[in-house]
Structure formats: structure tokens, C-alpha cells
Scaffold this active site. Structure first.
Site, short mmCIF file in Angstrom:
data_model
loop_
_atom_site.label_atom_id
_atom_site.label_comp_id
_atom_site.label_asym_id
_atom_site.label_seq_id
_atom_site.Cartn_x
_atom_site.Cartn_y
_atom_site.Cartn_z
N HIS A 1 36.11 30.74 44.11
CA HIS A 1 36.89 31.48 42.44
C HIS A 1 38.20 31.64 43.32
O HIS A 1 39.06 32.62 43.67
CB HIS A 1 36.32 32.78 42.80
CG HIS A 1 36.46 33.60 41.37
ND1 HIS A 1 35.29 33.84 40.87
CD2 HIS A 1 37.88 33.91 41.48
CE1 HIS A 1 37.12 35.18 39.80
NE2 HIS A 1 37.70 35.07 40.12
N ARG B 1 35.31 32.95 33.39
CA ARG B 1 34.67 34.03 34.37
C ARG B 1 33.14 32.91 33.95
O ARG B 1 32.99 32.51 33.12
CB ARG B 1 33.96 34.84 33.79
CG ARG B 1 35.63 35.98 33.65
CD ARG B 1 34.96 36.20 35.59
NE ARG B 1 36.30 37.48 36.09
CZ ARG B 1 37.24 36.91 36.34
NH1 ARG B 1 37.57 36.00 36.54
NH2 ARG B 1 37.99 38.48 36.82
#
Ligand code: NAP
Length: 311
Positions: free
Chosen positions: A274, A226
Site C-alpha cells: 500500500h 482498493r
């Protein structure tokens, strides 16, 4: 009856409901919006993908929710002391996909691909020193469902691999460190650092000016966990000073990464949108179905998130 709650578009919601229903023929899976008030009283389980917290709190008899994503920091931030358990996706197929991405981008850095790409642009014919895989030290932060399999895959490919977790671990072929004291030791011997930690209050900003300084001169970073685990300014400064040579980033503080962000134009940063390990609807649905089946059989709840630790 099991409601599906997600801040996803209608097409994606329909896809999930169909996929989950196919894998759970004995269950009725419905969109939250289609529940009557009486049905809301009877829901014990919900399946969620970025749910609206108020919707979840309107189900008074909810015992647990199953997230379709592996990362659950958003739910943990939005729900204070939820009266139900939170189960996140832990799917062996996802671990395989992540370990493939970790191996691919580790090889990219190990075989100096960013340098050779730059040399080609400059029409420059220079042979870089060859480093054998066994002499390349890889540090993996996080030895959970994703980190453990990734560390093992790197070791199988001949790299010298160490890992770091909160609790002590013993994993064949991996030099395991743990706790605050173990972090500096792991960092100081990581030529390539792979981050696979969950985002929690303890890991937010963990890779900052001070901790990044422990990495050897010329080290590289891969962040597939993250964005907020890394202090962006500290990373950019280390790249600028060439203390660090390259960063492969798949996750960011803000996604999509804003066009104005300096990462886009930095030749020493690889920006990925991502994509390192997307949830695969078929295998995720199978995992959820198996967890629901076991619960219906004997009331066994799958391993759930520790609200104090945030993962
Ligand atoms: P997990 O099974 O919960 O494992 C987490 C690991 O991190 C564990 O080894 C844990 O240590 C360690 N850890 C947590 N807090 C720590 C701390 N303060 N200090 C040291 N170690 C700590 O999680 P996972 O399934 O491997 O997933 C990791 C993360 O990957 C997810 O949370 C998600 O954010 C991210 N992810 C990204 C993508 C993508 O496409 N980019 C896809 C899926 C997941 P212990 O073992 O000692 O508990």
C-alpha cells in the site's frame, strides 16, 4: 476549535496536530480526547484519520469533517446517514505521486520486466518481442482526481490510453468510456488495466470472473485503488490459466496481506505494501487549511462525498 480524531498512534496524532496547526495559525487544533464537554458543543469542523464514529457523533453541532485520506469507504461503512458532510482529501500533489506510481509500474509491465527477471533466474537469454508505447493500450478505471492525471501522464509518455467513469467525460488525448455499457468495451481493448476507482457498493467485486474475461489474452492488471474491487479467486484463476500475465497489487482485502495468502508466492503477482500514493502530511495539511480558510471566509463547503454513491 477544530478537533483531530483518528485511530492512529500518539506520535502520529502529535505530528498531524503540529503540521495542521502550522498551516492554520488562526485555528486551534486539539486532540478529541482533550476537548471539554462545553467545547464539544461548539465544534463545526473536525479533521479525521480513521475516526471512531461514536466520537464524531458526540459532536452535536458538527457541519463537516475533513478526511486526511483520499479513500473514505471505512467512514462510509461505519456511519449510517451521518448528520454532517464528509470531505475527502483531494490533493494535487497526491495526484502527481499516484500518476508517477502508475507510470512506473506501467513501464515495468510494458517493458516485460517480470519476464526478464524470471529469465535471469533461469540464466536464459531470450529477446522478447518489442512493443512500441503507442501500440500498448492502457485502460484506466476511474477518471477522478487520481485517474485523470494518471491517464494524462500515460498519454504524455506515448501510450494509447482509454478511461472509464460513471458519467461521460471529454479529456484531451484519452478515449473516454462510461457506465455499465462502456466497461466491456474498455476492458476488451486494455493490454494493461489500471484500477483507480473508489471502493463503493457498485465497485465491490467489479473485476470478477465475468468482467476479467473481457480483457485480451495476456493482459496485465495494476490495482492501486482498493483490494475488494477485485475478486481474488477470479484473478488467481485467470493468472493460472495465463489469460492474464501479471498483476501488480498495492491494495488487498486484508492489510497487511496475511503470510498465508497465495499472492505472496505467485511469480505472476507483484505485492506492494500500500505505497503507491501515501498521504503527504505537509501537502495534505495545506489542502485542509485552504478548505477551512475558505469556509471561515464565506461559509463555502468543499466538494463533499455523495452518501448515496459512496464517493
Ligand atoms: P475520485 O476523485 O472520487 O474519482 C473516482 C472516479 O471513479 C470518478 O471518475 C468516478 O466517475 C469513477 N467511478 C466511481 N464509481 C464508479 C462506477 N460505479 N462506475 C464507473 N466509474 C465510477 O477518487 P480519486 O481521488 O481519484 O481516488 C480513487 C481511489 O484511489 C480512492 O477512493 C482510494 O480508495 C484510492 N487511493 C489509493 C491510494 C494508494 O496508496 N493505494 C492512495 C490514494 C487513493 P465520475 O467521474 O463519473 O464520478
Amino acid at each position: 476549535m477544530i478537533p483531530f480524531l483518528g485511530r492512529v498512534d500518539e506520535r502520529e496524532q502529535a505530528m498531524w496536530i503540529e503540521m495542521l496547526s502550522n498551516n492554520m495559525p488562526d485555528e486551534t487544533i486539539v486532540a478529541f480526547a482533550d476537548l471539554t464537554d462545553a467545547q464539544k458543543q461548539n465544534c463545526e469542523i473536525a479533521i479525521v484519520a480513521n475516526p471512531n464514529p461514536q466520537d464524531l457523533l458526540s459532536l452535536p453541532n458538527l457541519k463537516w469533517i475533513h478526511s486526511l485520506w483520499a479513500g473514505i469507504e471505512r467512514i462510509m461503512n461505519e456511519l449510517v446517514s451521518p448528520p454532517f458532510s464528509i470531505v475527502r482529501l483531494s490533493d494535487p500533489e497526491l495526484s502527481q505521486v499516484m500518476s508517477e506510481a502508475v507510470l512506473a509500474w506501467t513501464l515495468y509491465l510494458h517493458r516485460d520486466m517480470p519476464t526478464y527477471a524470471r529469465q535471469q533466474r533461469e540464466k536464459s537469454w531470450i529477446e522478447q518481442p518489442m512493443v512500441k508505447a503507442q501500440d500498448r493500450r492502457i485502460g484506466v478505471l476511474g477518471l477522478g482526481a487520481l485517474g485523470r492525471v494518471s491517464a494524462q501522464r500515460l498519454a504524455q509518455n506515448g501510450f494509447s490510453v482509454a478511461g472509464w467513469s460513471r458519467n461521460p467525460k471529454q479529456i484531451d488525448g484519452i478515449n473516454c468510456f462510461y457506465g455499465e455499457d462502456g466497461l466491456a468495451s474498455l476492458l476488451s481493448q486494455s493490454d494493461i488495466l489500471v484500477c483507480l476507482l473508489p471502493l463503493t457498493p457498485d465497485t465491490t467485486g467489479l473485476l470478477n470472473e465475468q468482467s476479467l474475461s473481457h480483457l485480451p489474452e495476456g493482459a496485465s492488471i495494476i490495482n492501486f485503488a482498493r483490494g475488494p474491487i477485485i475478486d481474488d479467486q477470479a484473478l488467481l484463476a485467470k493468472l493460472e490459466k495465463r489469460h492474464l500475465s501479471h498483476a501488480v497489487l498495492d491494495v488487498f482485502m486484508q492489510e497487511p496481506l496475511p503470510e498465508s495468502h497465495p499472492y505472496w508466492a505467485n511469480a505472476n503477482v507483484t505485492v506492494l505494501p500500500h505505497i503507491s500514493a501515501p498521504t503527504h502530511p505537509m501537502s495534505a495539511s495545506k489542502t485542509v487549511a485552504e478548505n477551512v480558510r475558505r469556509y471561515r471566509l464565506d461559509g463555502t463547503l468543499p466538494a463533499s462525498v455523495n452518501p448515496e454513491l459512496g464517493y
